[in-house]
Design an enzyme around this catalytic site. Structure first.
Site, PDB file in Angstrom:
ATOM      1  N   ILE A   1       1.781   1.881   0.099  1.00  0.00           N
ATOM      2  CA  ILE A   1       0.870   2.455   1.087  1.00  0.00           C
ATOM      3  C   ILE A   1       0.929   1.515   2.289  1.00  0.00           C
ATOM      4  O   ILE A   1       0.845   0.296   2.147  1.00  0.00           O
ATOM      5  CB  ILE A   1      -0.563   2.580   0.529  1.00  0.00           C
ATOM      6  CG1 ILE A   1      -1.484   3.277   1.538  1.00  0.00           C
ATOM      7  CG2 ILE A   1      -1.130   1.255   0.077  1.00  0.00           C
ATOM      8  CD1 ILE A   1      -2.867   3.604   0.977  1.00  0.00           C
ATOM      9  N   SER A   2       1.126   2.063   3.479  1.00  0.00           N
ATOM     10  CA  SER A   2       1.314   1.238   4.670  1.00  0.00           C
ATOM     11  C   SER A   2       0.034   0.482   5.034  1.00  0.00           C
ATOM     12  O   SER A   2      -1.077   0.858   4.655  1.00  0.00           O
ATOM     13  CB  SER A   2       1.727   2.111   5.860  1.00  0.00           C
ATOM     14  OG  SER A   2       3.015   2.635   5.683  1.00  0.00           O
ATOM     15  N   HIS A   3       0.219  -0.599   5.823  1.00  0.00           N
ATOM     16  CA  HIS A   3      -0.921  -1.293   6.411  1.00  0.00           C
ATOM     17  C   HIS A   3      -1.780  -0.285   7.185  1.00  0.00           C
ATOM     18  O   HIS A   3      -1.237   0.592   7.866  1.00  0.00           O
ATOM     19  CB  HIS A   3      -0.440  -2.359   7.407  1.00  0.00           C
ATOM     20  CG  HIS A   3       0.271  -3.515   6.796  1.00  0.00           C
ATOM     21  ND1 HIS A   3       1.549  -3.413   6.291  1.00  0.00           N
ATOM     22  CD2 HIS A   3      -0.116  -4.809   6.623  1.00  0.00           C
ATOM     23  CE1 HIS A   3       1.921  -4.599   5.825  1.00  0.00           C
ATOM     24  NE2 HIS A   3       0.940  -5.452   6.012  1.00  0.00           N
ATOM     25  N   PRO A   4      -3.090  -0.411   7.139  1.00  0.00           N
ATOM     26  CA  PRO A   4      -3.927   0.461   7.966  1.00  0.00           C
ATOM     27  C   PRO A   4      -3.541   0.432   9.446  1.00  0.00           C
ATOM     28  O   PRO A   4      -3.583   1.470  10.121  1.00  0.00           O
ATOM     29  CB  PRO A   4      -5.335  -0.095   7.733  1.00  0.00           C
ATOM     30  CG  PRO A   4      -5.282  -0.662   6.354  1.00  0.00           C
ATOM     31  CD  PRO A   4      -3.900  -1.250   6.232  1.00  0.00           C
TER      32      PRO A   4
ATOM     33  N   ARG B   1      -9.835   4.871   1.627  1.00  0.00           N
ATOM     34  CA  ARG B   1      -8.514   4.312   1.287  1.00  0.00           C
ATOM     35  C   ARG B   1      -8.462   3.756  -0.138  1.00  0.00           C
ATOM     36  O   ARG B   1      -7.409   3.799  -0.783  1.00  0.00           O
ATOM     37  CB  ARG B   1      -8.137   3.213   2.296  1.00  0.00           C
ATOM     38  CG  ARG B   1      -6.695   2.685   2.141  1.00  0.00           C
ATOM     39  CD  ARG B   1      -6.366   1.685   3.233  1.00  0.00           C
ATOM     40  NE  ARG B   1      -4.946   1.310   3.234  1.00  0.00           N
ATOM     41  CZ  ARG B   1      -4.484   0.100   2.904  1.00  0.00           C
ATOM     42  NH1 ARG B   1      -5.325  -0.863   2.557  1.00  0.00           N
ATOM     43  NH2 ARG B   1      -3.188  -0.139   2.932  1.00  0.00           N
TER      44      ARG B   1
END
Length: 213
Positions: free
Chosen positions: A63-66, A37
């Site tokens: 970028i979204s939260h994992p 990531r």
């Protein structure tokens, strides 16, 4: 583009944290452990890449939260060689997770800046979706339909009819619905005209924009 044992350790720790939050699909967790990531982020964020946080990636996008990536991926119930339409390539991280899970990914991005950046990055990382294209996600990719499943990675005020039409019978559409806050929504196509709907709580996404090409 360095991916060190330290990064691997941080990914393993992230996967364990996601497991504690309810991610139980081993294919999702394995993909989280594999995909670097930190290489999808600006280098200034590298030290925070494996925290469960969203970060800016340019063009007003994030970028979204994992956890969000893992949650949506789990809802898709991916099987090897599933044909998946992704609306909103963004950084390419969600794309990479799905590819690592064995999916054939067709991805659409409407921000040209991100499309160019991600088109360059993914091949350098050895990640090869079936198709990456610059276009209007509301329209989907009718020329490649039908799809086993469809994932929308931006908040939509409504479910675009073309996406519903491009879903296979038995397929599922995962989409965050709403304006300020979105409800994670799953549509399962029962037949040509009927869908079952399920809701999974509140999330926060950047908006899905229309007709901007």
């Amino acid at each position: 583009m360095i991916d060190s044992p330290k990064h691997q350790g941080l990914r393993n720790r992230l996967a364990e944290a996601l497991k504690e939050k309810g991610i139980v699909d081993n294919a999702v967790l394995d993909a989280i452990r594999v995909i670097p990531r930190h290489l999808f982020l600006d280098s200034s964020f590298e030290g925070f890449a494996y925290q469960d946080k969203a970060f800016p990636i340019g063009a007003g996008q994030t970028i979204s939260h994992p956890y969000t990536v893992a949650f949506q991926s789990q809802l898709l119930r991916v099987k090897k060689d599933d044909k998946i339409l992704e609306i909103g390539t963004g950084s390419g991280y969600q794309t990479a997770v799905l590819v690592a899970m064995g999916a054939r990914v067709y991805s659409v991005e409407r921000q040209n800046e991100l499309y160019k950046k991600t088109s360059y990055l993914l091949p350098r990382l050895g990640i090869r979706p079936k198709l990456m294209t610059f276009g209007d996600g509301y329209k989907g990719l009718p020329g490649y339909a039908p799809f086993d499943s469809i994932i929308v990675t931006a908040g939509a005020p409504f479910i675009p009819q073309p996406l519903m039409e491009q879903l296979k019978i038995g397929g599922r559409l995962i989409i965050p619905l709403g304006e300020e806050v979105q409800i994670m929504t799953e549509l399962v196509r029962i037949n040509e005209t009927q869908f079952e709907k399920y809701e999974y709580g509140d999330f926060k996404f950047v908006p899905l924009l229309e007709n901007k090409n």
